[in-house]
Design a protein around this motif. Structure first.
Motif, PDB file in Angstrom:
ATOM      1  N   LYS A  35       0.823  -1.213   0.000  1.00 36.57           N
ATOM      2  CA  LYS A  35       0.000   0.000   0.000  1.00 36.57           C
ATOM      3  C   LYS A  35       0.856   1.261   0.000  1.00 36.57           C
ATOM      4  O   LYS A  35       0.540   2.234  -0.690  1.00 36.57           O
ATOM      5  CB  LYS A  35      -0.938  -0.034   1.216  1.00 36.57           C
TER       6      LYS A  35
ATOM      7  N   SER B 285      -8.116  -2.379   0.187  1.00 36.72           N
ATOM      8  CA  SER B 285      -7.305  -1.158   0.157  1.00 36.72           C
ATOM      9  C   SER B 285      -6.340  -1.168  -1.025  1.00 36.72           C
ATOM     10  O   SER B 285      -6.137  -0.133  -1.673  1.00 36.72           O
ATOM     11  CB  SER B 285      -6.578  -0.940   1.475  1.00 36.72           C
TER      12      SER B 285
ATOM     13  N   ASP C 208      -8.544  -0.743  -4.255  1.00 35.56           N
ATOM     14  CA  ASP C 208      -9.056   0.618  -4.367  1.00 35.56           C
ATOM     15  C   ASP C 208      -7.978   1.546  -4.924  1.00 35.56           C
ATOM     16  O   ASP C 208      -8.233   2.346  -5.832  1.00 35.56           O
ATOM     17  CB  ASP C 208      -9.546   1.102  -2.998  1.00 35.56           C
ATOM     18  N   THR C 209      -6.771   1.414  -4.425  1.00 34.06           N
ATOM     19  CA  THR C 209      -5.666   2.250  -4.906  1.00 34.06           C
ATOM     20  C   THR C 209      -5.279   1.867  -6.328  1.00 34.06           C
ATOM     21  O   THR C 209      -5.062   2.740  -7.176  1.00 34.06           O
ATOM     22  CB  THR C 209      -4.457   2.141  -3.952  1.00 34.06           C
TER      23      THR C 209
END
Length: 134
Positions: free
Chosen positions: A35, A77, A80-81
């Motif tokens: 991330k 997460s 989504d990124t």
């Protein structure tokens, strides 16, 4: 050596951003696709979108390959990124790859995210500024 691309000016020229994409690839290519790394790439992608120009073809291919290798269909997460980067850079190859992986997704929130992305920009991915062509 990590860079913090969030501190870059919000408006930049495409030619200037190219240097940062090259730097990103140099720094992060052999690191874990996590991330933190994707957030850094997102910062560059967001600025590139505001140039109304496509990425340099060589950079697009390398970033596309990076994104494909970062896909983790079990992590909301991450996805989504990833989808935000794909949208901002209009990366067709990674978009098609993610949509092909959709059948393996078991998390409803991730399915919803991918379905929304498909509905929103499937028709324009790869040519987001096509409507601006004269």
């Amino acid at each position: 050596m990590d860079s913090d691309y969030k501190s870059l000016p919000s408006v930049m020229e495409s030619s200037e951003l190219k240097k940062y994409f090259e730097e990103f690839l140099l720094i992060y290519s052999d690191k874990k696709r996590d991330k933190k790394a994707l957030d850094q790439l997102y910062e560059l992608a967001y600025r590139q979108w505001d140039t109304y120009e496509a990425l340099d073809e060589d950079i697009e291919e390398k970033i596309g390959d990076y994104i494909i290798s970062a896909v983790d269909i079990s992590s909301y997460s991450i996805m989504d990124t990833v989808m935000s980067i794909i949208e901002n850079l209009s990366l067709k190859k990674p978009f098609d790859y993610v949509m092909d992986q959709r059948r393996r997704v078991t998390t409803p929130a991730i399915l919803s995210l991918l379905d929304a992305a498909y509905d929103e920009y499937n028709d324009i991915i790869g040519n987001p500024f096509g409507a601006l062509d004269f």
